[in-house]
Design an enzyme around this catalytic site. Structure first.
Site, short mmCIF file in Angstrom:
data_model
loop_
_atom_site.label_atom_id
_atom_site.label_comp_id
_atom_site.label_asym_id
_atom_site.label_seq_id
_atom_site.Cartn_x
_atom_site.Cartn_y
_atom_site.Cartn_z
N ARG A 169 13.32 11.86 54.90
CA ARG A 169 13.51 10.71 54.02
C ARG A 169 14.20 9.61 54.84
O ARG A 169 14.89 9.88 55.82
CB ARG A 169 14.38 11.07 52.82
CG ARG A 169 13.81 12.15 51.91
CD ARG A 169 14.77 12.44 50.76
NE ARG A 169 14.24 13.41 49.82
CZ ARG A 169 14.50 14.72 49.87
NH1 ARG A 169 15.29 15.20 50.82
NH2 ARG A 169 13.99 15.55 48.96
N LYS A 191 19.16 15.44 49.56
CA LYS A 191 19.65 15.06 48.24
C LYS A 191 20.65 16.09 47.73
O LYS A 191 20.48 17.30 47.94
CB LYS A 191 18.49 14.95 47.26
CG LYS A 191 17.61 13.72 47.50
CD LYS A 191 16.57 13.57 46.41
CE LYS A 191 15.76 12.30 46.58
NZ LYS A 191 14.75 12.13 45.51
N HIS A 263 8.90 5.96 53.53
CA HIS A 263 8.54 7.08 52.66
C HIS A 263 7.06 7.44 52.80
O HIS A 263 6.69 8.61 52.68
CB HIS A 263 8.87 6.75 51.20
CG HIS A 263 8.92 7.97 50.32
ND1 HIS A 263 9.92 8.89 50.43
CD2 HIS A 263 8.09 8.42 49.35
CE1 HIS A 263 9.72 9.87 49.55
NE2 HIS A 263 8.62 9.61 48.89
N ARG A 266 6.70 9.62 55.65
CA ARG A 266 7.06 10.99 55.24
C ARG A 266 5.86 11.66 54.59
O ARG A 266 5.57 12.83 54.85
CB ARG A 266 8.26 10.93 54.27
CG ARG A 266 8.64 12.25 53.58
CD ARG A 266 9.93 12.02 52.81
NE ARG A 266 10.18 12.98 51.75
CZ ARG A 266 10.81 14.14 51.90
NH1 ARG A 266 11.21 14.51 53.10
NH2 ARG A 266 11.03 14.93 50.88
N HIS A 289 12.64 19.82 49.25
CA HIS A 289 12.38 19.65 47.82
C HIS A 289 13.04 20.78 47.04
O HIS A 289 12.87 21.95 47.39
CB HIS A 289 10.87 19.67 47.52
CG HIS A 289 10.15 18.46 47.99
ND1 HIS A 289 8.81 18.45 48.34
CD2 HIS A 289 10.58 17.18 48.17
CE1 HIS A 289 8.46 17.24 48.71
NE2 HIS A 289 9.51 16.45 48.61
N TYR A 298 1.57 16.83 47.94
CA TYR A 298 1.11 16.70 49.32
C TYR A 298 -0.04 17.65 49.63
O TYR A 298 -0.57 17.66 50.74
CB TYR A 298 2.25 16.99 50.29
CG TYR A 298 3.41 16.04 50.14
CD1 TYR A 298 3.33 14.72 50.59
CD2 TYR A 298 4.59 16.45 49.53
CE1 TYR A 298 4.38 13.85 50.44
CE2 TYR A 298 5.66 15.58 49.38
CZ TYR A 298 5.55 14.28 49.83
OH TYR A 298 6.59 13.41 49.67
#
Length: 320
Positions: A169, A191, A263, A266, A289, A298
């Site tokens: 990211r 995150k 992004h 990514r 994730h 994806y």
């Protein structure tokens, strides 16, 4: 910290998001914006005020009794206002639903300030899934071969190599420090403060070595900063600056990809990894994730690839 122009129960929730839930400042600000708008809107409706100037409405004096009177219908009225008046997309309204659900759950289960949770049955707007935008392999190579910066060529090339090979990211890339790199692995803080270790392939190792040798030493002399990627003044690069660098390379490469962002690089990295054999669980771990449903976007396969699968069926064109 949340400012004092908000009721204490709202300030407490915003503090809870960062102190306990580990949300980033950016995420907390989004929750703050959504909830402030929500309460201003409800107050305007209740007091029969125009909703054309909600920014002028103060919610500092709202008490918990006001919150206890909020119904599910009030929330749907707010979402309708967001759609029809503010022209919010389904994705933006879905974020507001998530904010409301999180806030009212907190009030009921953590603070016990309300007996019933009116957001419990609040439905999320349906979002049409979009295929992620990404570069194809020849385009990615063309992108990497047109780094325009003469002053920061090695830095920019290393950053783009990391984005396209490691699937980072933008925030994760900017947060990298010298100490996060050890041997062929880089430690990523994702995150919620979650850490993951990602292997660096030869391209990343070589790009990093060139950057450290040719540029970073000189930049670091201007400011003793532990950040891996530094600005001209020796400061940590920002997400905004990174986005501008990607835009400049996009223009210099003559790809002219619409709204090419870090992004989308990514997305490119994740797509290439999947197309070259990465299974969905491995990809989830690499990308950081928490929900595998996010990773599944994806796993799209292009139409031509699908056609080739059918063409390669051993029962195709059998001699009769």
């Amino acid at each position: 910290m949340p400012n004092q122009s908000k009721p204490k129960w709202l300030r407490d929730f915003l503090i809870y998001l960062t102190a306990i839930k580990g949300k980033s400042k950016r995420t907390r600000d989004e929750y703050d914006y959504d909830l402030t708008l929500f309460f201003r809107f409800l107050y305007a409706v209740q007091e029969d005020l125009p909703t054309t100037d909600l920014a002028s409405i103060s919610i500092a004096e709202l008490d918990i009794a006001f919150v206890r009177n909020i119904s599910l219908e009030d929330m749907y009225l707010f979402l309708a206002y967001c759609e029809e008046v503010r022209q919010n997309s389904a994705a933006t309204r879905a974020r507001k639903v998530a904010t409301l659900k999180s806030f009212f759950k907190y009030l009921k289960t953590k603070k016990q300030l309300i007996d019933d949770n009116p957001a419990e049955d609040l439905e999320t707007p349906k979002i049409n899934k979009k295929q992620p935008v990404y570069l194809k392999v020849p385009e990615a190579k063309q992108f990497l071969s047109h780094i325009p910066s003469k002053t920061h060529y090695y830095r920019d090339y290393c950053m783009m190599t990391f984005l396209l090979n490691l699937g980072l990211r933008a925030t994760e890339l900017c947060r990298l420090s010298i100490g996060d790199v050890a041997d062929r692995y880089v430690t990523i803080v994702g995150k919620g403060g979650k850490e993951r270790s990602v292997y660096m392939n030869d391209s990343c190792v070589e790009a990093l070595a060139l950057y450290l040798e040719h540029e970073r030493k000189e930049l670091a002399d201007k400011n003793e900063n532990e950040a891996l990627f530094l600005s001209q003044k020796g400061n940590r690069l920002t997400r905004q600056r990174l986005a501008k660098i990607v835009k400049q390379i996009n223009e210099a490469s003559a790809l002219h990809k619409t709204n090419l962002t870090p992004h989308k690089l990514r997305h490119t990295s994740a797509t290439m990894m999947y197309q070259n054999g990465a299974d969905i669980r491995s990809l989830q771990q690499i990308l950081g994730h928490s929900n595998i449903a996010t990773t599944q976007i994806y796993t799209h396969v292009e139409d031509e690839t699908i056609k080739q699968v059918f063409e390669n069926n051993p029962l195709n064109n059998m001699e009769k």
